[in-house]
Each structure stands twice: as C-alpha cells, then as structure tokens.
Design a protein around this motif. Structure first.
Motif, PDB file in Angstrom:
ATOM      1  N   ALA A 197      24.756 -16.254  15.764  1.00 26.76           N
ATOM      2  CA  ALA A 197      24.723 -14.810  15.515  1.00 26.76           C
ATOM      3  C   ALA A 197      25.981 -14.183  16.091  1.00 26.76           C
ATOM      4  O   ALA A 197      26.637 -14.761  16.971  1.00 26.76           O
ATOM      5  CB  ALA A 197      23.475 -14.180  16.149  1.00 26.76           C
ATOM      6  N   ARG A 198      26.319 -12.996  15.584  1.00 28.45           N
ATOM      7  CA  ARG A 198      27.489 -12.298  16.104  1.00 28.45           C
ATOM      8  C   ARG A 198      27.304 -10.787  15.975  1.00 28.45           C
ATOM      9  O   ARG A 198      26.553 -10.281  15.138  1.00 28.45           O
ATOM     10  CB  ARG A 198      28.760 -12.741  15.390  1.00 28.45           C
ATOM     11  CG  ARG A 198      28.775 -12.601  13.883  1.00 28.45           C
ATOM     12  CD  ARG A 198      29.369 -11.292  13.394  1.00 28.45           C
ATOM     13  NE  ARG A 198      29.546 -11.288  11.954  1.00 28.45           N
ATOM     14  CZ  ARG A 198      29.777 -10.193  11.234  1.00 28.45           C
ATOM     15  NH1 ARG A 198      29.819  -9.015  11.826  1.00 28.45           N
ATOM     16  NH2 ARG A 198      29.924 -10.264   9.927  1.00 28.45           N
ATOM     17  N   LEU A 199      28.023 -10.088  16.847  1.00 27.45           N
ATOM     18  CA  LEU A 199      28.001  -8.628  16.881  1.00 27.45           C
ATOM     19  C   LEU A 199      29.432  -8.147  17.047  1.00 27.45           C
ATOM     20  O   LEU A 199      30.080  -8.438  18.053  1.00 27.45           O
ATOM     21  CB  LEU A 199      27.140  -8.123  18.044  1.00 27.45           C
ATOM     22  CG  LEU A 199      27.172  -6.612  18.327  1.00 27.45           C
ATOM     23  CD1 LEU A 199      26.516  -5.840  17.172  1.00 27.45           C
ATOM     24  CD2 LEU A 199      26.474  -6.292  19.652  1.00 27.45           C
ATOM     25  N   ASP A 200      29.968  -7.407  16.043  1.00 28.95           N
ATOM     26  CA  ASP A 200      31.310  -6.863  16.154  1.00 28.95           C
ATOM     27  C   ASP A 200      31.354  -5.852  17.300  1.00 28.95           C
ATOM     28  O   ASP A 200      30.501  -4.945  17.375  1.00 28.95           O
ATOM     29  CB  ASP A 200      31.722  -6.196  14.844  1.00 28.95           C
ATOM     30  CG  ASP A 200      31.892  -7.209  13.714  1.00 28.95           C
ATOM     31  OD1 ASP A 200      32.014  -8.411  14.025  1.00 28.95           O
ATOM     32  OD2 ASP A 200      31.894  -6.801  12.537  1.00 28.95           O
ATOM     33  N   TRP A 201      32.362  -6.013  18.173  1.00 28.06           N
ATOM     34  CA  TRP A 201      32.394  -5.208  19.400  1.00 28.06           C
ATOM     35  C   TRP A 201      33.845  -5.142  19.881  1.00 28.06           C
ATOM     36  O   TRP A 201      34.499  -6.172  20.030  1.00 28.06           O
ATOM     37  CB  TRP A 201      31.506  -5.854  20.459  1.00 28.06           C
ATOM     38  CG  TRP A 201      31.110  -4.977  21.610  1.00 28.06           C
ATOM     39  CD1 TRP A 201      31.755  -4.811  22.795  1.00 28.06           C
ATOM     40  CD2 TRP A 201      29.952  -4.145  21.681  1.00 28.06           C
ATOM     41  NE1 TRP A 201      31.087  -3.948  23.610  1.00 28.06           N
ATOM     42  CE2 TRP A 201      29.961  -3.512  22.954  1.00 28.06           C
ATOM     43  CE3 TRP A 201      28.902  -3.860  20.814  1.00 28.06           C
ATOM     44  CZ2 TRP A 201      28.967  -2.630  23.361  1.00 28.06           C
ATOM     45  CZ3 TRP A 201      27.913  -2.990  21.232  1.00 28.06           C
ATOM     46  CH2 TRP A 201      27.942  -2.381  22.479  1.00 28.06           C
ATOM     47  N   ASP A 202      34.358  -3.951  20.136  1.00 23.15           N
ATOM     48  CA  ASP A 202      35.783  -3.788  20.452  1.00 23.15           C
ATOM     49  C   ASP A 202      36.109  -3.892  21.931  1.00 23.15           C
ATOM     50  O   ASP A 202      37.254  -4.154  22.292  1.00 23.15           O
ATOM     51  CB  ASP A 202      36.293  -2.440  19.921  1.00 23.15           C
ATOM     52  CG  ASP A 202      36.352  -2.411  18.397  1.00 23.15           C
ATOM     53  OD1 ASP A 202      36.567  -3.488  17.810  1.00 23.15           O
ATOM     54  OD2 ASP A 202      36.169  -1.335  17.806  1.00 23.15           O
ATOM     55  N   ASP A 203      35.142  -3.659  22.802  1.00 19.28           N
ATOM     56  CA  ASP A 203      35.447  -3.570  24.230  1.00 19.28           C
ATOM     57  C   ASP A 203      34.924  -4.805  24.971  1.00 19.28           C
ATOM     58  O   ASP A 203      33.720  -4.939  25.159  1.00 19.28           O
ATOM     59  CB  ASP A 203      34.823  -2.306  24.818  1.00 19.28           C
ATOM     60  CG  ASP A 203      35.164  -2.121  26.294  1.00 19.28           C
ATOM     61  OD1 ASP A 203      36.039  -2.858  26.797  1.00 19.28           O
ATOM     62  OD2 ASP A 203      34.574  -1.221  26.931  1.00 19.28           O
ATOM     63  N   PRO A 204      35.815  -5.713  25.421  1.00 19.90           N
ATOM     64  CA  PRO A 204      35.332  -6.894  26.146  1.00 19.90           C
ATOM     65  C   PRO A 204      34.791  -6.565  27.534  1.00 19.90           C
ATOM     66  O   PRO A 204      34.109  -7.388  28.139  1.00 19.90           O
ATOM     67  CB  PRO A 204      36.590  -7.774  26.254  1.00 19.90           C
ATOM     68  CG  PRO A 204      37.727  -6.808  26.203  1.00 19.90           C
ATOM     69  CD  PRO A 204      37.285  -5.716  25.284  1.00 19.90           C
ATOM     70  N   GLY A 205      35.088  -5.375  28.025  1.00 20.65           N
ATOM     71  CA  GLY A 205      34.641  -5.009  29.360  1.00 20.65           C
ATOM     72  C   GLY A 205      33.195  -4.567  29.435  1.00 20.65           C
ATOM     73  O   GLY A 205      32.660  -4.363  30.529  1.00 20.65           O
ATOM     74  N   THR A 206      32.544  -4.400  28.284  1.00 25.42           N
ATOM     75  CA  THR A 206      31.137  -3.980  28.271  1.00 25.42           C
ATOM     76  C   THR A 206      30.308  -5.022  27.528  1.00 25.42           C
ATOM     77  O   THR A 206      30.786  -5.656  26.582  1.00 25.42           O
ATOM     78  CB  THR A 206      30.964  -2.615  27.588  1.00 25.42           C
ATOM     79  OG1 THR A 206      31.454  -2.685  26.235  1.00 25.42           O
ATOM     80  CG2 THR A 206      31.738  -1.539  28.338  1.00 25.42           C
ATOM     81  N   ILE A 207      29.060  -5.181  27.960  1.00 23.17           N
ATOM     82  CA  ILE A 207      28.161  -6.113  27.289  1.00 23.17           C
ATOM     83  C   ILE A 207      27.468  -5.393  26.134  1.00 23.17           C
ATOM     84  O   ILE A 207      27.455  -4.164  26.082  1.00 23.17           O
ATOM     85  CB  ILE A 207      27.117  -6.677  28.273  1.00 23.17           C
ATOM     86  CG1 ILE A 207      26.275  -5.539  28.863  1.00 23.17           C
ATOM     87  CG2 ILE A 207      27.785  -7.484  29.368  1.00 23.17           C
ATOM     88  CD1 ILE A 207      25.135  -6.035  29.752  1.00 23.17           C
ATOM     89  N   PRO A 208      26.899  -6.135  25.163  1.00 22.73           N
ATOM     90  CA  PRO A 208      26.222  -5.490  24.033  1.00 22.73           C
ATOM     91  C   PRO A 208      25.102  -4.564  24.505  1.00 22.73           C
ATOM     92  O   PRO A 208      24.499  -4.765  25.566  1.00 22.73           O
ATOM     93  CB  PRO A 208      25.665  -6.668  23.235  1.00 22.73           C
ATOM     94  CG  PRO A 208      26.530  -7.825  23.601  1.00 22.73           C
ATOM     95  CD  PRO A 208      26.909  -7.602  25.034  1.00 22.73           C
ATOM     96  N   SER A 209      24.837  -3.586  23.696  1.00 21.73           N
ATOM     97  CA  SER A 209      23.757  -2.652  24.007  1.00 21.73           C
ATOM     98  C   SER A 209      22.426  -3.387  24.046  1.00 21.73           C
ATOM     99  O   SER A 209      22.256  -4.468  23.455  1.00 21.73           O
ATOM    100  CB  SER A 209      23.698  -1.534  22.957  1.00 21.73           C
ATOM    101  OG  SER A 209      24.931  -0.849  22.885  1.00 21.73           O
TER     102      SER A 209
END
Length: 430
Positions: A197-209
């Motif tokens: 699975a994958r989730l597009d996410w721009d900020d590596p400093g934060t974990i997924p919601s």
C-alpha cells in the motif's frame, strides 16, 4: 580552550568539531583506555577508531635557594694587613607536587520514538490489520521508519519508489521488504514500485494522519481504502550510555528466516559495566545472553564487531573476550564504533544450520515500558521471507541451543516448505 562556565559546546564553535572523542559514563575524568574516534585526515569523513591510553602523571617542581655568608678575618702586624674572605653556600631544595583535576561534561540526546497500530486494509491484506509497528529509527530523508512486531512488514517514506522513473512522487509505503535507511529513493532497492500500500505525502517530517485514504493492492487491482494508523504513544530513546539503562532486543526472527532464534526477541539486557577496551557490555535479565564489543573475536586479527553470545565476556582482555580462540557466537554486526551499541542494524545471525542477515534493533528502555498490542500469528501470503544461506565470512563455528521446541519449529518449517513446493508444481502443470 574550553569555557569554564558553559555546560555544553565548551569550545563555542556551535558544532562538534574536535580531534578525537569517546563516549563515557563518568564526567569525573576521561577513560584511562578505550576506543576513540579520531580525525586522521584533512576532511571530517576521514576518521578512524583507535585505542588510546591516558597515563596519569605527577609533576614535580624543584626550587633551589642559595645563601651566601661573608666572613672577614683581619690579622694585625706591625707592617702588614691581611684580609681573608670565606664564602659558605647553603642549598635548600623544596619539592612541590601539583595535582590537576579534569572535569568532563557529558551531554546525551533523547529522542521520542513512536509506535503505530495499523487497521482498515481490505480482506486480501487482512493479515496486516491489527499489527503494531515500532519505530526503528530515522532514514536519510529525516522520516521515521517502522517495523511490525513479530512480523516482516515495514512502513517507511520513499521519495521515489523505483529510484528514478516515478517522477519523484513522495509517499509513505507499507512493504514486506526492509528499507535501507541510508537511501533517499527506492529504499527497498528493488528498482520497482512494488509494495502492499502507499500514501502520497509531501512532508517526510510528519507521519501519516490517523485516518487517510491509501492505495492498497487487494488481489485484483489497486483500491482506495480508508486506513487507520493509531498512535500508541511514544517512549524515550537515549543516545547516552547510562548505567541504569536497559536494552530491549527486537529482531525479524520469523519462521521462514530464523524461527530458531525467535526466543531472543524481546529479551532485555541490563548494563553491567565496561570491558577492558572501555566499551559497555550487557547481560540479559532473564536468560544467559550477553552483548559486548570484541575487536578480535578469535584473538588474532578479525575486525571489530558487536557480539550476542551465551558466554560471559572476560573483562581483562582486549580481544577474544569469550576466550574460545574462535569467532563462535549467536550473532554479530561489524562496526568500528565500540562506545555505543548499534540502535538498528543488519546482524549476521546463526539460524541453524545457516547464517542469515537479520535486522535487529536495540531499544533503550528506561523506567517507561511501552504497551503494545500482540500481532496476529498469520502471515500474509505475499510476504517476502528472507532465505537462509551460508555465511561467507568467518563465522564457521556455530553455537547450538538445545530444546525440543526449537527443533520442532525447524521440522515444521521444512514440512511447510515441502507442501508449498508440491502445490506449486501441481498447479503449474498444464
């Protein structure tokens, strides 16, 4: 010169720039001997680990004092006057002993690590639902990465999942392959965007919601699924080596790769002191296991390594700490850093009969115990288990652990493998 009033950054340069350093548990004085990391070239990257001995010395100051005494003798005659001068020198020697006291301030870094509980995936990926993922560290892009407790699944951040042709789409990934935390792209090093699975996410400093829409492979295609990542809390990971510290070992000892060593998973090791090299060593609080640093495991010229062993180390020697004359132990990881245990690394583990590369993390446990939810015992049908192989290094000797339960687990693993081969050949037939 160091500042005598500051408590940190004593040279005032705002950076860790120095000739050499060693981690130490005491601030009263530097270690009399141990492995120092020393800059040996023109650049910061040219560093080596060398044994340094500090020998205590006493300074003696000698002072000489000269006293002159003048004596005059006069003899009278009728025609002659004679004067005689006698000079007496007295030498006094005074010895002064000067004592120098050195005070060292040790600063430790504490990082909050996170645990997540996964749920919400489709039935095809049901084996992942309910798994607890503990953070193993930080990758090169600054993002946290996680491994499932007692299962071979990982959550990590990848800036380009196939390493070049994915147009740099940043995303969080759930995968069966362990990430290489030193990379920015294609962390599973497969050259493809192949994962669960994958989730597009721009900020590596934060974990997924806690609740996000992920793309999940559900057997016949990719489907959008509402996936939940519940934060189970944080615990402190201390970079310092406190005498009261306890390390908890967590490794990928699944049945497919190294089930015979699963008894080591979750063992806690308590700090015991320092060996002759100045490196810390640990003993299990519940079993006869030890972790220690050995610069020469056979007493001759083998490379530096951390070792997990059932033999207690000899604190009086600098090599072959178990005094067996060979490199015989349960697991090892090669490194020149003897001052601190590896936080997370790929260890070479003897899995009877083969040596297998297993990712092992050593978590610092202080007074806080992390409560986690037990993971399901079923594994995903599409998980990538590590296969055993011969060790091509120097681990020729093996140390077996007796026990009928462990023998049975190996036999069962072989039986399952035979059934799997039979079904694969049967269904492959035209």
């Amino acid at each position: 010169a160091p500042s005598t009033t500051a408590t940190k950054d004593l040279d005032g340069d705002g950076d860790c720039q120095y000739h050499a350093r060693i981690n130490s548990d005491t601030s009263a004085y530097p270690p009399t001997n141990g492995f120092w990391t020393m800059r040996c070239g023109a650049t910061e990257s040219e560093r080596s680990t060398v044994v340094v001995e500090l020998i205590a010395m006493t300074t003696t100051v000698t002072t000489s004092t000269t006293t002159a005494t003048k004596t005059t003798t006069t003899t009278h005659t009728s025609t002659t006057k004679t004067e005689t001068k006698t000079v007496t020198t007295t030498r006094t020697v005074t010895t002064t002993t000067r004592t120098v006291t050195v005070t060292t301030t040790i600063t430790t870094t504490t990082t909050n690590f996170i645990s997540l509980k996964l749920s919400g995936l489709c039935s095809y990926k049901a084996a992942l639902n309910g798994l607890t993922f503990d953070q193993e560290g930080f990758s090169a892009n600054g993002a946290r990465y996680f491994k499932a407790v007692d299962a071979s699944y990982y959550i990590y951040y990848d800036e380009d999942c196939n390493g070049g042709s994915n147009n740099g789409l940043n995303r969080w990934i759930i995968d069966s392959s362990p990430p290489n935390p030193t990379l920015l792209e294609d962390l599973d090093e497969d050259g493809n965007c192949n994962y669960h699975a994958r989730l597009d996410w721009d900020d590596p400093g934060t974990i997924p919601s806690a609740e996000s829409t992920w793309k999940v492979w559900c057997g016949l295609g990719w489907e959008e699924q509402t996936v939940y990542l519940d934060n189970l809390g944080t615990w402190e990971y201390d970079d310092g080596q406190a005498e009261s510290s306890i390390l908890e070992l967590r490794g990928n000892f699944d049945a497919a790769s190294c089930g015979v060593r699963n008894d080591m998973n979750g063992i806690q090791f308590e700090y015991q002191g320092a060996t002759a090299t100045g490196a810390p060593y640990y003993k299990s609080t519940s079993t006869n296991h030890f972790i220690y640093f050995d610069p020469a495991c056979n007493g001759v010229n083998e490379s530096n390594r951390w070792v997990i062993d059932t033999d207690e180390p000899d604190l009086t020697v600098r090599g072959d700490l178990d005094n067996d004359g060979q490199c015989e132990y349960l697991a090892r990881v090669k490194t020149d850093v003897g001052g601190t245990t590896p936080k997370g690394a790929m260890w070479r583990v003897y899995c009877e009969p083969d040596w297998v590369d297993i990712w092992i993390a050593l978590y610092r446990v202080q007074s806080t115990t992390l409560s986690t939810t037990a993971a399901p015992t079923t594994n995903s049908t599409d998980s990538d288990g590590d296969s055993g192989h011969d060790d091509d290094d120097d681990d020729g000797s093996q140390k077996a652990i007796s026990g009928a339960g462990r023998t049975s687990s190996v036999a069962l693993a072989g039986l399952f493998a035979a059934f799997a081969l039979f079904f694969a050949l049967f269904f492959a037939s035209p």
